[in-house]
Enzyme design. Structure first.
Site, PDB file in Angstrom:
ATOM      1  N   SER A 138     -35.402 -52.523 -80.775  1.00 51.33           N
ATOM      2  CA  SER A 138     -35.039 -53.849 -80.276  1.00 51.33           C
ATOM      3  C   SER A 138     -36.221 -54.808 -80.306  1.00 51.33           C
ATOM      4  O   SER A 138     -37.383 -54.386 -80.206  1.00 51.33           O
ATOM      5  CB  SER A 138     -34.532 -53.731 -78.831  1.00 51.33           C
ATOM      6  OG  SER A 138     -34.423 -54.986 -78.206  1.00 51.33           O
TER       7      SER A 138
ATOM      8  N   ASP B 200     -20.297 -39.742 -79.033  1.00 52.12           N
ATOM      9  CA  ASP B 200     -20.292 -40.844 -78.074  1.00 52.12           C
ATOM     10  C   ASP B 200     -19.722 -40.329 -76.765  1.00 52.12           C
ATOM     11  O   ASP B 200     -18.713 -39.617 -76.765  1.00 52.12           O
ATOM     12  CB  ASP B 200     -19.429 -41.996 -78.614  1.00 52.12           C
ATOM     13  CG  ASP B 200     -19.707 -43.330 -77.932  1.00 52.12           C
ATOM     14  OD1 ASP B 200     -19.626 -43.381 -76.685  1.00 52.12           O
ATOM     15  OD2 ASP B 200     -19.965 -44.321 -78.640  1.00 52.12           O
TER      16      ASP B 200
ATOM     17  N   TYR C 169     -36.356 -51.584 -70.250  1.00 50.86           N
ATOM     18  CA  TYR C 169     -35.568 -51.415 -71.482  1.00 50.86           C
ATOM     19  C   TYR C 169     -36.473 -51.526 -72.711  1.00 50.86           C
ATOM     20  O   TYR C 169     -36.395 -50.705 -73.634  1.00 50.86           O
ATOM     21  CB  TYR C 169     -34.457 -52.464 -71.541  1.00 50.86           C
ATOM     22  CG  TYR C 169     -33.731 -52.508 -72.869  1.00 50.86           C
ATOM     23  CD1 TYR C 169     -32.827 -51.508 -73.217  1.00 50.86           C
ATOM     24  CD2 TYR C 169     -33.956 -53.542 -73.777  1.00 50.86           C
ATOM     25  CE1 TYR C 169     -32.175 -51.539 -74.443  1.00 50.86           C
ATOM     26  CE2 TYR C 169     -33.305 -53.586 -74.987  1.00 50.86           C
ATOM     27  CZ  TYR C 169     -32.417 -52.579 -75.322  1.00 50.86           C
ATOM     28  OH  TYR C 169     -31.772 -52.617 -76.538  1.00 50.86           O
TER      29      TYR C 169
ATOM     30  N   ASN D 226     -31.044 -60.841 -81.739  1.00 46.46           N
ATOM     31  CA  ASN D 226     -29.842 -60.954 -80.901  1.00 46.46           C
ATOM     32  C   ASN D 226     -28.578 -60.720 -81.732  1.00 46.46           C
ATOM     33  O   ASN D 226     -28.135 -61.610 -82.470  1.00 46.46           O
ATOM     34  CB  ASN D 226     -29.789 -62.336 -80.245  1.00 46.46           C
ATOM     35  CG  ASN D 226     -30.896 -62.521 -79.225  1.00 46.46           C
ATOM     36  OD1 ASN D 226     -32.063 -62.637 -79.596  1.00 46.46           O
ATOM     37  ND2 ASN D 226     -30.554 -62.526 -77.955  1.00 46.46           N
TER      38      ASN D 226
ATOM     39  N   PHE E 105     -20.254 -51.025 -79.849  1.00 50.10           N
ATOM     40  CA  PHE E 105     -20.202 -52.303 -80.564  1.00 50.10           C
ATOM     41  C   PHE E 105     -20.749 -52.186 -81.986  1.00 50.10           C
ATOM     42  O   PHE E 105     -20.006 -52.274 -82.973  1.00 50.10           O
ATOM     43  CB  PHE E 105     -20.946 -53.365 -79.745  1.00 50.10           C
ATOM     44  CG  PHE E 105     -21.329 -54.614 -80.480  1.00 50.10           C
ATOM     45  CD1 PHE E 105     -20.443 -55.235 -81.345  1.00 50.10           C
ATOM     46  CD2 PHE E 105     -22.589 -55.172 -80.286  1.00 50.10           C
ATOM     47  CE1 PHE E 105     -20.803 -56.399 -82.016  1.00 50.10           C
ATOM     48  CE2 PHE E 105     -22.951 -56.332 -80.943  1.00 50.10           C
ATOM     49  CZ  PHE E 105     -22.064 -56.941 -81.814  1.00 50.10           C
TER      50      PHE E 105
END
Length: 313
Positions: free
Chosen positions: A117, A32, A141, A170, A12
């Site tokens: 994150s 990837d 996570y 987000n 993404f």
């Protein structure tokens, strides 16, 4: 122009970064394993190696290409999956990042940009979270995204590797998989375009800080030459309730706002907003897309993709 390796470059966020790098004329190699990435996301102007970041041959790939910059976005990205399988989560996010750092060392890479994150912060202790906020992750996570930050800082000290660490709020935008990494925007988009009910857990008044993927891209591009040795939040610095989010999406699509409310989920954070002032100051960066504009572009993209898939079937 630079030689850049993007791990997770068919995913993404990574694929959007690759697209911009190619437009700017950089030479790009995507690494990837396509576990969540898609070949359809892959920019044809990039070189591609289908490989897991834990592969023993990763250093050989890096050394053959000799990158100046490594943008590391390959990861296990699901909080739920991390709780079900913490061993896999740690293997990908912690051990995989160490393997990438070893590859950086052996290939002589000059800089790594790492996607961390907001999950590293855990339950907010104040309304706006800056980078000095306590780190109390509530999921495996969050732990597995935070731990590599220490490895990166230590490698930097030992081998002189420059780094920039981003803690994203987000993220949303086209190409996000509602069935995989599944941010709430992609989940709502999938359900609205399929004429299915949207589920909201709790009363919908919980808030999040939504950042459009194009703004994430610009931060990564800026970090190629700025922000070394820093950890920075990348966010909109704006608070939006889940109800407001869905209502805006319904209005853009001309659909009624009629969610199904479900019981709150254990461990869900009530409110989250990240302070982005350090990134503004150190990168000369600022988010350029309002939520309205970002949602319009996202919905338009996904409507087009849905029509293309329908036409191909």
């Amino acid at each position: 122009m630079s030689k850049v390796i993007v791990t997770g470059g068919a995913g993404f966020i990574g694929s959007h970064i690759v697209d911009k790098l190619i437009r700017l004329g950089h030479q790009v190699l995507v690494v990837d394993n396509l576990s969540t990435g898609r070949l359809s996301n892959l920019n044809q102007g990039a070189l591609f190696r289908r490989m897991d970041i834990n592969d023993d041959r990763l250093s050989d790939v890096f050394t053959a290409f000799r990158p100046e910059v490594v943008i590391h976005h390959a990861a296990q990205v699901s909080v739920a999956h991390s709780m079900k399988n913490p061993l896999l989560d740690a293997k990908v996010n912690i051990m995989g990042t160490i393997n990438v750092l070893e590859a950086c060392q052996r290939s002589g890479a000059g800089k790594i940009i790492y996607a961390s994150s907001a999950a590293v912060y855990g339950k907010p202790e104040r309304a706006v979270i800056d980078e000095d906020h306590a780190l109390n992750p509530m999921s495996f996570y969050g732990i597995s995204k935070h731990t590599p930050e220490h490895y990166i800082e230590t490698y930097a000290e030992l081998i002189g590797l420059e780094y920039t660490i981003f803690r994203y709020s987000n993220v949303y935008g086209g190409r996000q998989d509602a069935h995989g990494e599944g941010g709430v925007v992609s989940i709502f988009t999938d359900r609205l375009l399929s004429n299915e009910k949207c589920l909201i857990f709790g009363d919908g008044e919980q808030t999040r800080d939504f950042i459009y993927v194009k703004d994430i891209v610009e931060a990564n591009i800026a970090a190629m030459t700025r922000g070394s040795g820093l950890i920075m939040n990348i966010s909109n610095n704006t608070s939006t309730t889940v109800n407001e989010l869905l209502r805006t999406m319904c209005e853009l699509l001309g659909k009624p706002f009629s969610p199904t409310y479900m019981p709150s989920r254990p461990g869900d954070i009530k409110d989250s907003m990240l302070d982005n002032s350090r990134a503004r100051r150190e990168l000369g960066w600022a988010p350029g897309c309002t939520l309205q504009v970002g949602l319009e572009e996202t919905l338009h993209y996904e409507q087009l993709q849905k029509r293309l898939r329908k036409g191909a079937s």
